[in-house]
Design a protein around this motif. Structure first.
Motif: not given
Length: 176
Positions: A131-138, A144-150, A163-169
């Protein structure tokens, strides 16, 4: 499950920790803010429809406390929780090695860990996929503390590699 099973790695950084005097880093407890963040992380997982069946948690006190508070917000407990010393102070490569040992019977894995390892892991696994927004925010805000990446990927756990995955959220807690 077949080799083309869709799997998720849910990366959770521990909630805000305290810095008490005379306490070894491994034994640092959660701060008051962290005790609020951790249940919020569990509620976010529930609201997002994520109910992991396997948990890999660092042995550090702050990660164990984070998961203990978060899990109470889930509709059901994971089938298995492993407190893994190799996640504490681990590099992304070391965390990948731990993930590769996950039995293929599990689909959704929560990894409760620390920075800079969780940031590096998420960046290395996803690269520029997701997700472009998720990638940019990361990229711009770190982890940060208590952040979650899916992260989602297809295949057996032993195939987890850069490189095997995609950042969904990418969820970050609201700061007061």
């Amino acid at each position: 499950m077949s080799a083309d099973t869709l799997r998720r790695i849910i990366v959770l950084r521990h909630a805000k920790a305290d810095w008490p005097n005379q306490v070894d880093d491994h034994e640092r407890p959660l701060a008051d803010r962290g005790r609020l963040q951790a249940p919020d992380a569990g509620r976010w997982l529930t609201d997002s429809g994520i109910n992991p069946d396997y948990v890999l948690c660092s042995t550090a006190l702050r990660t164990r406390e984070t998961w203990k508070l978060a899990v109470h917000e889930l509709p059901k407990r994971a089938r298995k929780t492993v407190h893994e010393d190799r996640i504490y102070e681990a590099s992304p490569g070391e965390i990948i090695a731990v993930l590769q040992e996950t039995p293929d019977e599990y689909r959704d894995v929560v990894l409760v860990g620390h920075n800079p390892g969780v940031l590096g892991l998420t960046q290395i696994l996803a690269g520029d996929q997701g997700d472009p927004d998720a990638l940019a925010r990361l990229q711009n805000g770190g982890f940060p503390t208590a952040a979650i990446a899916v992260l989602g990927f297809t295949g057996p756990w032993k195939s987890v590699e850069p490189g095997v995955a995609r950042l969904d959220t990418f969820h970050t807690p609201h700061e007061d």
